[in-house]
Design an enzyme around this catalytic site. Structure first.
Site, short mmCIF file in Angstrom:
data_model
loop_
_atom_site.label_atom_id
_atom_site.label_comp_id
_atom_site.label_asym_id
_atom_site.label_seq_id
_atom_site.Cartn_x
_atom_site.Cartn_y
_atom_site.Cartn_z
N HIS A 322 17.63 85.06 -28.10
CA HIS A 322 17.82 83.61 -27.98
C HIS A 322 18.41 83.20 -26.64
CE1 HIS A 322 17.25 83.72 -32.38
NE2 HIS A 322 16.88 82.48 -32.24
N GLY A 323 19.11 84.07 -25.98
CA GLY A 323 19.67 83.67 -24.70
C GLY A 323 20.58 84.72 -24.11
#
Length: 464
Positions: A322-323
């Site tokens: 996700h990041g």
């Protein structure tokens, strides 16, 4: 090019019209949809169209090598090299500076700081999604789930097809490529259902997600120390509703748009906030990602006797997907730890029933909301400030407006509507005359536009 904008509307009308004019020319139609998808991606930054093409053609080449190789060990080696290259590309663009910055911070902490050079790179929109599509293709070929390789044209369209290109859902090669091999039948288009999905997605994004973001979530998360416990709690609930409405809106629109072109995408959400337990939540939330991680990562790690390790690795990498931030690492590890505890507690236990299910449902929802604070916060420091603010019980609310409370209640309450509501609505709309359907569609679009705030915020999952 955002879905709920005039630019996209015009783009879609042109592409839709030409694609159906070419319905009797299968290969030409695929080539046109590929060109349109690259145009769609190029609206953001045309330079990264080359990266998209390289990913597609590179995976096409490796897929051919895997399929044609008779030696099992060599096939496995080719697959390994191809996956490493896919993940290496993702790592350079998304994680390289994160790991360098983390190393630099560690060296400073140890008193041996160094001037480490950083890369000035722009993160390509949707790179996590099209990387996972490429890996899906390779693994499906290797496992025999896909019976033969895609042509170069099919591979280019599979990776770039614009409805799912930048924010999913993750459509597996074994599911989508067979659809590209056969001509589309115009009589098999679920038009009413597609438009209902698109309208529902527009409402969730433009009205619910955008209003909650501007009126509640963004102000509180920007400066949590200025708000009391009530507002912090409302903003945590608000972000839970916002991220669900924002992301499920994108996938609903993507599924609806793809259906109008004659292609089926998998379901990506199934009322996740009515989940009873974290395992149930991950069967309902971002289904295409959670099932991808299960089938391509968790199972590959092997061994039920290593469940704890496998769960922690899977959720850690799911968080990092996700990041590139420690907040996502913490979010993934926290979910992994809770899943481990739940698996152990559920061993040999009878299924929950009655009041136990209600308690488990409420507890699951609040655990998910608590972890969403980590997901939303820009750094661990702000997340800790946010959590510390729950001790400020005496402050009056600054954001508890009627519209905000109504959207919160509606966003959570919608998870408990009957599961077949869309089927029922589709049947009711289908019996109306076409003119009435068109009028209702136009009126709904105008109403959604009027109800939403000015401007269109990018979808949350664009940055993943």
């Amino acid at each position: 090019m955002l879905f709920p904008t005039l630019n996209f509307g015009l783009f879609f009308l042109v592409v839709f019209s030409v694609a159906w004019a070419l319905v009797g020319h299968h290969r030409l139609r695929l080539a046109f949809l590929t060109a349109a998808s690259y145009l769609f991606y190029g609206f953001w930054d045309w330079r990264f169209c080359a990266l998209l093409a390289a990913s597609s053609l590179g995976n096409h080449l490796f897929g051919r090598l895997i399929f044609d190789c008779p030696d099992p060990q060599r096939r496995k080696t080719i697959l390994t090299v191809a996956i490493v290259l896919n993940l290496g590309c993702l790592a350079v663009f998304k994680y390289f500076n994160f790991f360098l910055e983390s190393l630099n911070d560690l060296l400073i902490l140890l008193g041996v700081g160094r001037d480490i050079p950083f890369l000035s790179v722009l993160l390509p929109v949707g790179i996590s999604f099209f990387t996972f599509h490429g890996i899906s293709y390779l693994v499906d070929l290797y496992r025999g789930t896909l019976d033969r390789p895609a042509s170069a044209l099919q591979m280019l369209l599979y990776i770039s097809f614009f409805p799912q290109l930048v924010a999913g859902p993750i459509v597996r090669a074994a599911h989508f490529l067979p659809q590209l091999r056969r001509p589309v039948d115009p009589a098999d288009i679920p038009a009413v259902r597609a438009f209902l999905l698109i309208l529902g997605g527009l409402f969730k994004k433009v009205v619910v997600a955008n209003i909650l973001a501007t009126a509640l979530v963004d102000p509180v998360f920007r400066d949590p120390q200025s708000f009391g416990a009530i507002d912090l709690m409302l903003a945590a609930y608000g972000y839970a509703v916002q991220i669900y409405c924002d992301f499920s809106a994108y996938t609903d629109i993507a599924i609806g748009v793809a259906a109008l072109f004659g292609y089926r995408f998998p379901q990506n959400f199934n009322q996740p906030y009515r989940a009873v337990g974290l395992r149930d939540f991950w069967r309902r939330w971002h289904i295409s990602l959670s099932s991808w991680l299960r089938d391509y990562l968790y199972i590959s790690l092997g061994g039920q006797d290593r469940r704890t390790r496998n769960l922690m690795i899977t959720m850690l990498l799911g968080g990092l997907w996700h990041g590139a931030a420690w907040t996502f690492v913490a979010w993934g590890l926290l979910h992994g730890a809770m899943l481990v505890v739940e698996h152990r507690a559920a061993h040999g236990r009878q299924p929950l029933a009655g009041w136990q299910r209600v308690v488990a449902l409420v507890a699951t929802f609040h655990l998910v909301c608590l972890t969403w604070i980590l997901f939303r916060a820009p750094d661990l420091g702000l997340a800790l400030d946010y959590l510390a603010g729950f001790a400020r019980l005496g402050q009056a609310s600054q954001v508890a407006q009627p519209m905000v409370l109504a959207l919160l209640a509606g966003g959570i309450g919608a998870h408990f509507l009957p599961a077949g509501r869309l089927d029922w609505l589709e049947r009711q709309v289908a019996i109306l005359p076409r003119t009435a359907q068109a009028a209702a569609l136009g009126a709904a679009i105008v109403l959604i536009d009027r109800l939403g705030p000015d401007g269109v915020a990018p979808f949350i999952y664009f940055r993943f």
